[in-house]
Design a protein around this motif. Structure first.
Motif, PDB file in Angstrom:
ATOM      1  N   VAL A   1    -119.273  24.434 -19.542  1.00 45.23           N
ATOM      2  CA  VAL A   1    -118.446  23.953 -20.658  1.00 45.23           C
ATOM      3  C   VAL A   1    -119.262  23.046 -21.583  1.00 45.23           C
ATOM      4  O   VAL A   1    -119.133  23.104 -22.810  1.00 45.23           O
ATOM      5  CB  VAL A   1    -117.208  23.178 -20.118  1.00 45.23           C
ATOM      6  CG1 VAL A   1    -116.377  22.608 -21.257  1.00 45.23           C
ATOM      7  CG2 VAL A   1    -116.353  24.078 -19.228  1.00 45.23           C
TER       8      VAL A   1
ATOM      9  N   SER B   1    -121.774  29.556 -11.730  1.00 48.50           N
ATOM     10  CA  SER B   1    -120.554  29.841 -12.490  1.00 48.50           C
ATOM     11  C   SER B   1    -120.968  30.609 -13.721  1.00 48.50           C
ATOM     12  O   SER B   1    -122.071  30.414 -14.221  1.00 48.50           O
ATOM     13  CB  SER B   1    -119.934  28.550 -13.024  1.00 48.50           C
ATOM     14  OG  SER B   1    -119.153  27.949 -12.072  1.00 48.50           O
TER      15      SER B   1
ATOM     16  N   ASP C   1    -105.265  23.331 -10.646  1.00 50.26           N
ATOM     17  CA  ASP C   1    -105.963  24.579 -10.324  1.00 50.26           C
ATOM     18  C   ASP C   1    -107.307  24.151  -9.753  1.00 50.26           C
ATOM     19  O   ASP C   1    -108.145  23.601 -10.473  1.00 50.26           O
ATOM     20  CB  ASP C   1    -106.128  25.398 -11.614  1.00 50.26           C
ATOM     21  CG  ASP C   1    -106.996  26.634 -11.427  1.00 50.26           C
ATOM     22  OD1 ASP C   1    -107.778  26.694 -10.450  1.00 50.26           O
ATOM     23  OD2 ASP C   1    -106.905  27.541 -12.272  1.00 50.26           O
TER      24      ASP C   1
ATOM     25  N   ASP D   1    -120.434  23.152  -7.036  1.00 42.41           N
ATOM     26  CA  ASP D   1    -119.439  24.042  -7.626  1.00 42.41           C
ATOM     27  C   ASP D   1    -118.822  23.412  -8.879  1.00 42.41           C
ATOM     28  O   ASP D   1    -118.767  24.034  -9.953  1.00 42.41           O
ATOM     29  CB  ASP D   1    -118.372  24.333  -6.550  1.00 42.41           C
ATOM     30  CG  ASP D   1    -117.514  25.534  -6.876  1.00 42.41           C
ATOM     31  OD1 ASP D   1    -117.665  26.110  -7.959  1.00 42.41           O
ATOM     32  OD2 ASP D   1    -116.676  25.894  -6.023  1.00 42.41           O
TER      33      ASP D   1
ATOM     34  N   VAL E   1    -105.515  27.640 -17.947  1.00 46.52           N
ATOM     35  CA  VAL E   1    -106.086  28.805 -17.251  1.00 46.52           C
ATOM     36  C   VAL E   1    -105.028  29.905 -17.156  1.00 46.52           C
ATOM     37  O   VAL E   1    -105.306  31.084 -17.410  1.00 46.52           O
ATOM     38  CB  VAL E   1    -106.587  28.408 -15.839  1.00 46.52           C
ATOM     39  CG1 VAL E   1    -107.162  29.612 -15.112  1.00 46.52           C
ATOM     40  CG2 VAL E   1    -107.623  27.282 -15.917  1.00 46.52           C
TER      41      VAL E   1
HETATM   42  P1  AMP Z   1    -115.976  28.500 -11.215  1.00 49.27           P
HETATM   43  O1  AMP Z   1    -116.107  29.957 -10.961  1.00 49.27           O
HETATM   44  O2  AMP Z   1    -116.364  27.626 -10.064  1.00 49.27           O
HETATM   45  O3  AMP Z   1    -116.635  28.073 -12.486  1.00 49.27           O
HETATM   46  O4  AMP Z   1    -114.421  28.176 -11.374  1.00 49.27           O
HETATM   47  C1  AMP Z   1    -113.677  28.727 -12.422  1.00 49.27           C
HETATM   48  C2  AMP Z   1    -112.211  28.551 -12.134  1.00 49.27           C
HETATM   49  O5  AMP Z   1    -111.875  27.167 -12.244  1.00 49.27           O
HETATM   50  C3  AMP Z   1    -111.314  29.271 -13.127  1.00 49.27           C
HETATM   51  O6  AMP Z   1    -110.998  30.571 -12.665  1.00 49.27           O
HETATM   52  C4  AMP Z   1    -110.105  28.364 -13.187  1.00 49.27           C
HETATM   53  O7  AMP Z   1    -109.267  28.625 -12.098  1.00 49.27           O
HETATM   54  C5  AMP Z   1    -110.694  26.979 -13.011  1.00 49.27           C
HETATM   55  N1  AMP Z   1    -111.116  26.323 -14.270  1.00 49.27           N
HETATM   56  C6  AMP Z   1    -111.371  26.895 -15.473  1.00 49.27           C
HETATM   57  N2  AMP Z   1    -111.834  25.997 -16.357  1.00 49.27           N
HETATM   58  C7  AMP Z   1    -111.890  24.810 -15.698  1.00 49.27           C
HETATM   59  C8  AMP Z   1    -112.302  23.495 -16.068  1.00 49.27           C
HETATM   60  N3  AMP Z   1    -112.778  23.204 -17.287  1.00 49.27           N
HETATM   61  N4  AMP Z   1    -112.225  22.526 -15.121  1.00 49.27           N
HETATM   62  C9  AMP Z   1    -111.762  22.791 -13.884  1.00 49.27           C
HETATM   63  N5  AMP Z   1    -111.352  24.008 -13.488  1.00 49.27           N
HETATM   64  C10 AMP Z   1    -111.425  25.022 -14.369  1.00 49.27           C
END
Ligand code: AMP
Ligand code: MG
Length: 366
Positions: free
Chosen positions: A301, A250, A179, A293, A128
């Motif tokens: 993904v 998301s 993260d 969430d 990230v």
């Molecule tokens: P969200 O808005 O809940 O989808 O969270 C996105 C945030 O999660 C991003 O800004 C990163 O900080 C983190 N992130 C990005 N890709 C992933 C992933 N595949 N798995 C876990 N955290 C992620």
């Protein structure tokens, strides 16, 4: 972005006056309820209560405020604080003592990562960061080189590299960088719900950029929220939330940068160390903020083939998924909850069944 008018997006966004950030807005919030706005993890988090005297509500808000400030300090991926210290210890191959709250959150993240086949994996903080998303403003400059991406991938950071023994956290892999951004907001709303319940508040709505969670039923009428249409800032549909439900969205429209006609989203595919492609937004409705969430991120993904299985593995059954050609997909349970607003749905909704009897992947001990 292809599909439904990208141009109309800005105009309608302003015209509709969408005051609340994120994928949802409350449609029928009662007039002067007691509300407060907090700033947590780069998002405004609005809490609105009903049915209790103002003093009781304000006292509860003070408790929430203190907890949110602590979460912001302890869970933030790129501000100095506990998580940054933990990440430094992991990179140095050292164990680190965390408080019980963070230990519990990490254990929950580890479990959810296994259930998502690693598509949601909070260990990918290094990826990230490399894509420029460890900042409060959108990334500028070039995407990371192929060599950098290959190195990130070779590190293969994953939550199962973590061992959590009581409050001692260690990683067998120095490439792990935590993260919590993909589920921290949902987890924060779960904790806030518990705080409000403990304070005797039974009717409230919590709204944080892309996530909304409710207590109670808004005095016999349910809290009704809109899922925003990422293509034109209109509304895809409304959902009436039942007590205790959490809806999280998301997508590639909240934090991103565009380069060479490609949109690079802040959601990274851990299998490629590159931003996910093809999905505009995913909304998940469940009884848990952290689960909704995390699943919304994982299902952005997951590809077209896999997302129903991943949803079933994670234990969510109400999912709405919009792809970048404007197609809308919903599970039967979500479809049954969608209410048309603004003259109907913006596109036909394809109902996708979830597989039954999927085996739930479990993490190895640790
Ligand atoms: P969200 O808005 O809940 O989808 O969270 C996105 C945030 O999660 C991003 O800004 C990163 O900080 C983190 N992130 C990005 N890709 C992933 C992933 N595949 N798995 C876990 N955290 C992620
Ligand atoms: Mg998420």
């Amino acid at each position: 972005m292809t599909g439904r008018s990208a141009l109309a997006r800005v105009a309608l966004g302003l015209a509709a006056g969408l005051a609340l950030a994120g994928g949802v807005r409350v449609l029928n919030a009662p007039a002067p309820a007691i509300s407060e706005t907090f700033y947590v993890f780069g998002t405004l988090l609005e809490v609105e209560t009903r049915g209790v005297p103002e003093a009781q509500a304000r006292d509860a808000m003070a408790v929430l405020g203190a907890h949110f400030r602590q979460m912001h300090r302890d869970w933030h991926a790129w501000a100095p604080g506990k998580l940054e210290s933990l990440n430094a210890a992991i990179a140095a191959g050292q164990p680190f003592e965390v408080d019980p709250g963070l230990a519990q959150l990490l254990a929950q993240g580890r479990d959810l990562a296994c259930r998502s086949d690693g598509l949601f994996d909070p260990a990918v903080g290094g990826m990230v960061e490399a894509w420029g998303f460890h900042a409060d403003t959108p990334p500028e400059g070039d995407p990371p080189s192929d060599a950098v991406v290959a190195k990130l991938l070779a590190g293969h950071p994953k939550m199962t590299d973590l061992t959590i023994e009581g409050t001692t956290v260690r990683s067998s892999n120095p490439a792990v960088q935590l993260d919590l951004g993909a589920y921290a907001k949902g987890a924060a709303l779960d904790l806030a719900e518990a705080d409000l319940t403990a304070a005797g508040i039974t009717d409230a709505v919590l709204n944080a950029g892309g996530g909304v969670q409710v207590l109670g039923d808004h005095g016999a009428r349910p809290w009704r929220v809109a899922i925003r249409d990422p293509f034109d800032w209109g509304v895809v549909a409304a959902v009436s939330l039942r007590p205790g439900e959490a809806l999280h969205t998301s997508g590639n429209y909240e934090r991103y940068f565009d380069k060479g006609g490609i949109r690079f989203s802040h959601i990274i595919d851990p299998r490629t160390a590159r931003p996910m492609r093809g999905v505009v937004s995913v909304s998940v409705l469940s009884d848990s903020g952290a689960l909704s969430d995390a699943a919304a991120t994982a299902l952005c993904v997951a590809g077209e083939e896999d997302w129903p299985r991943i949803a079933a593995q994670m234990g969510v059954s109400a999912v709405l998924r919009i792809t970048d050609d404007g197609s809308i997909f919903a599970t039967p349970e979500m479809r049954a909850r969608l209410e048309a607003v603004e003259g109907g749905f913006p596109a036909p909704i394809t109902v996708v069944d979830l597989p039954r009897d999927v085996a739930i992947p479990r993490c190895p001990e640790g």
